[in-house]
Scaffold this motif. Structure first.
Motif, PDB file in Angstrom:
ATOM      1  N   LYS A 151      -3.892   7.694  -2.584  1.00 38.91           N
ATOM      2  CA  LYS A 151      -3.643   8.964  -1.913  1.00 38.91           C
ATOM      3  C   LYS A 151      -3.719   8.715  -0.414  1.00 38.91           C
ATOM      4  CE  LYS A 151      -5.516  11.911  -5.492  1.00 38.91           C
ATOM      5  NZ  LYS A 151      -6.194  11.246  -6.524  1.00 38.91           N
ATOM      6  N   ARG A 152      -2.817   9.329   0.318  1.00 35.11           N
ATOM      7  CA  ARG A 152      -2.887   9.259   1.770  1.00 35.11           C
ATOM      8  C   ARG A 152      -3.914  10.280   2.251  1.00 35.11           C
ATOM      9  NH1 ARG A 152       2.580   8.980   0.712  1.00 35.11           N
ATOM     10  NH2 ARG A 152       3.515   6.980   1.222  1.00 35.11           N
ATOM     11  N   GLU A 153      -4.791   9.833   3.128  1.00 32.90           N
ATOM     12  CA  GLU A 153      -5.806  10.716   3.697  1.00 32.90           C
ATOM     13  C   GLU A 153      -6.183  10.141   5.057  1.00 32.90           C
ATOM     14  OE1 GLU A 153     -10.379  11.706   2.682  1.00 32.90           O
ATOM     15  OE2 GLU A 153      -8.995  11.860   0.989  1.00 32.90           O
ATOM     16  N   ALA A 154      -6.219  11.005   6.044  1.00 33.34           N
ATOM     17  CA  ALA A 154      -6.514  10.548   7.400  1.00 33.34           C
ATOM     18  C   ALA A 154      -7.828   9.760   7.426  1.00 33.34           C
ATOM     19  CB  ALA A 154      -6.605  11.734   8.344  1.00 33.34           C
ATOM     20  N   PRO A 155      -7.839   8.640   8.129  1.00 34.10           N
ATOM     21  CA  PRO A 155      -9.075   7.862   8.236  1.00 34.10           C
ATOM     22  C   PRO A 155     -10.136   8.638   9.013  1.00 34.10           C
ATOM     23  CG  PRO A 155      -7.264   6.780   9.419  1.00 34.10           C
ATOM     24  CD  PRO A 155      -6.723   8.022   8.835  1.00 34.10           C
TER      25      PRO A 155
ATOM     26  N   LEU B 172      -8.687  -0.782  -8.311  1.00 36.62           N
ATOM     27  CA  LEU B 172      -7.582  -0.796  -7.360  1.00 36.62           C
ATOM     28  C   LEU B 172      -8.084  -1.009  -5.930  1.00 36.62           C
ATOM     29  CD1 LEU B 172      -4.536  -0.571  -7.113  1.00 36.62           C
ATOM     30  CD2 LEU B 172      -4.820   1.898  -6.850  1.00 36.62           C
ATOM     31  N   VAL B 173      -9.250  -0.456  -5.604  1.00 35.65           N
ATOM     32  CA  VAL B 173      -9.832  -0.682  -4.275  1.00 35.65           C
ATOM     33  C   VAL B 173     -10.026  -2.176  -4.053  1.00 35.65           C
ATOM     34  CG1 VAL B 173     -11.880  -0.294  -2.835  1.00 35.65           C
ATOM     35  CG2 VAL B 173     -10.901   1.596  -4.131  1.00 35.65           C
ATOM     36  N   PHE B 174     -10.501  -2.876  -5.079  1.00 40.06           N
ATOM     37  CA  PHE B 174     -10.667  -4.321  -4.974  1.00 40.06           C
ATOM     38  C   PHE B 174      -9.317  -5.034  -4.940  1.00 40.06           C
ATOM     39  CE2 PHE B 174     -14.900  -3.730  -7.337  1.00 40.06           C
ATOM     40  CZ  PHE B 174     -15.613  -3.645  -6.156  1.00 40.06           C
ATOM     41  N   GLN B 175      -8.390  -4.586  -5.745  1.00 37.13           N
ATOM     42  CA  GLN B 175      -7.095  -5.250  -5.863  1.00 37.13           C
ATOM     43  C   GLN B 175      -6.285  -5.175  -4.565  1.00 37.13           C
ATOM     44  OE1 GLN B 175      -4.762  -3.662  -9.089  1.00 37.13           O
ATOM     45  NE2 GLN B 175      -3.828  -5.629  -9.497  1.00 37.13           N
ATOM     46  N   THR B 176      -6.564  -4.191  -3.729  1.00 34.71           N
ATOM     47  CA  THR B 176      -5.810  -4.059  -2.480  1.00 34.71           C
ATOM     48  C   THR B 176      -6.347  -4.938  -1.347  1.00 34.71           C
ATOM     49  OG1 THR B 176      -7.120  -2.136  -1.760  1.00 34.71           O
ATOM     50  CG2 THR B 176      -5.082  -1.681  -3.005  1.00 34.71           C
TER      51      THR B 176
ATOM     52  N   ARG C  94      -9.889   2.923   3.471  1.00 37.05           N
ATOM     53  CA  ARG C  94      -9.948   4.209   4.177  1.00 37.05           C
ATOM     54  C   ARG C  94      -9.528   4.059   5.639  1.00 37.05           C
ATOM     55  NH1 ARG C  94      -8.905   7.801   3.815  1.00 37.05           N
ATOM     56  NH2 ARG C  94     -10.491   9.134   4.764  1.00 37.05           N
ATOM     57  N   ARG C  95      -9.864   2.938   6.231  1.00 31.11           N
ATOM     58  CA  ARG C  95      -9.485   2.692   7.629  1.00 31.11           C
ATOM     59  C   ARG C  95      -7.983   2.775   7.816  1.00 31.11           C
ATOM     60  NH1 ARG C  95      -7.686  -1.745  10.221  1.00 31.11           N
ATOM     61  NH2 ARG C  95      -8.074  -1.817  12.466  1.00 31.11           N
ATOM     62  N   LEU C  96      -7.240   2.393   6.785  1.00 29.87           N
ATOM     63  CA  LEU C  96      -5.779   2.422   6.852  1.00 29.87           C
ATOM     64  C   LEU C  96      -5.191   3.754   6.405  1.00 29.87           C
ATOM     65  CD1 LEU C  96      -4.995  -1.174   5.583  1.00 29.87           C
ATOM     66  CD2 LEU C  96      -4.981  -0.317   7.940  1.00 29.87           C
ATOM     67  N   GLY C  97      -6.055   4.710   6.044  1.00 31.02           N
ATOM     68  CA  GLY C  97      -5.558   6.041   5.699  1.00 31.02           C
ATOM     69  C   GLY C  97      -5.221   6.236   4.231  1.00 31.02           C
ATOM     70  N   TYR C  98      -5.880   5.480   3.365  1.00 31.75           N
ATOM     71  CA  TYR C  98      -5.664   5.617   1.923  1.00 31.75           C
ATOM     72  C   TYR C  98      -6.995   5.816   1.214  1.00 31.75           C
ATOM     73  CZ  TYR C  98      -1.140   3.522   2.969  1.00 31.75           C
ATOM     74  OH  TYR C  98       0.094   3.245   3.499  1.00 31.75           O
TER      75      TYR C  98
ATOM     76  N   LEU D 212       0.833  -1.205   0.000  1.00 32.10           N
ATOM     77  CA  LEU D 212       0.000   0.000   0.000  1.00 32.10           C
ATOM     78  C   LEU D 212       0.868   1.255   0.000  1.00 32.10           C
ATOM     79  CD1 LEU D 212      -2.817  -1.019   2.506  1.00 32.10           C
ATOM     80  CD2 LEU D 212      -2.904  -1.038   0.005  1.00 32.10           C
ATOM     81  N   GLU D 213       1.928   1.230   0.761  1.00 30.77           N
ATOM     82  CA  GLU D 213       2.846   2.380   0.779  1.00 30.77           C
ATOM     83  C   GLU D 213       3.467   2.605  -0.602  1.00 30.77           C
ATOM     84  OE1 GLU D 213       3.986   4.965   2.878  1.00 30.77           O
ATOM     85  OE2 GLU D 213       2.038   4.400   3.692  1.00 30.77           O
ATOM     86  N   ASN D 214       3.808   1.527  -1.276  1.00 27.29           N
ATOM     87  CA  ASN D 214       4.368   1.658  -2.620  1.00 27.29           C
ATOM     88  C   ASN D 214       3.341   2.262  -3.578  1.00 27.29           C
ATOM     89  OD1 ASN D 214       6.465   1.271  -4.620  1.00 27.29           O
ATOM     90  ND2 ASN D 214       5.138  -0.341  -5.458  1.00 27.29           N
ATOM     91  N   LEU D 215       2.092   1.822  -3.486  1.00 25.45           N
ATOM     92  CA  LEU D 215       1.036   2.387  -4.338  1.00 25.45           C
ATOM     93  C   LEU D 215       0.839   3.879  -4.056  1.00 25.45           C
ATOM     94  CD1 LEU D 215      -1.530  -0.553  -4.261  1.00 25.45           C
ATOM     95  CD2 LEU D 215      -0.251   0.260  -6.262  1.00 25.45           C
ATOM     96  N   ALA D 216       0.992   4.272  -2.802  1.00 28.84           N
ATOM     97  CA  ALA D 216       0.899   5.702  -2.472  1.00 28.84           C
ATOM     98  C   ALA D 216       2.107   6.448  -3.030  1.00 28.84           C
ATOM     99  CB  ALA D 216       0.800   5.887  -0.961  1.00 28.84           C
TER     100      ALA D 216
END
Length: 143
Positions: free
Chosen positions: A16-20, A77-81, A66-70, A6-10
């Motif tokens: 995108k990083r966004e506060a949960p 991609l949401v499904f792929q993660t 989103r819970r993880l801050g992304y 996930l960090e690599n995708l960001a």
């Protein structure tokens, strides 16, 4: 804790990083749960059931991300993660990826022949997502 994937995708701009947000998480969970319940209604047209189950799965997968801050603007991609957000096996996101293709064909090309087996697999995947998301602790409020 975020996975290296996930960090690599960001890092490369796919996420995108966004506060949960606990209210957002709760809303996505409620939406996913309600839509999944409606998708099980055999009185509805298969097309409607597919839309409901697909959108339920997306809401639940997005809640986990989103819970993880992304955040992602890409449904696929949401499904792929999912292996990284919920620890679900690749087979689950492959069903969702197939359903994403079917959804796109229906939305953009007007081709919508319901495959009852795929609809059943979609509902099962949605139920697995719901159980996994319900087992999570909601994100902590940001101070």
């Amino acid at each position: 804790m975020a996975s290296p994937e996930l960090e690599n995708l960001a890092r490369i701009g796919k996420l995108k990083r966004e506060a949960p947000s606990a209210p957002e998480f709760d809303g996505l969970l409620r939406s996913g749960e309600a839509r999944l319940a409606d998708a099980a209604n055999p009185a509805l047209a298969p097309e409607s059931r597919f839309d409901l189950a697909y959108n339920a799965a997306h809401a639940l997968a997005l809640a986990a991300l989103r819970r993880l801050g992304y955040r992602s603007e890409n449904r696929y991609l949401v499904f792929q993660t999912l292996p990284h957000t919920l620890g679900l096996p690749p087979a689950t996101w492959r069903v969702l990826a197939k359903c994403h293709e079917w959804r796109n064909r229906a939305e953009y090309e007007g081709v919508f022949d319901i495959d009852e087996r795929l609809l059943s697999e979609l509902v099962e995947a949605g139920q697995a997502l719901l159980a996994a998301v319900k087992a999570l602790q909601p994100p902590k409020p940001q101070l």
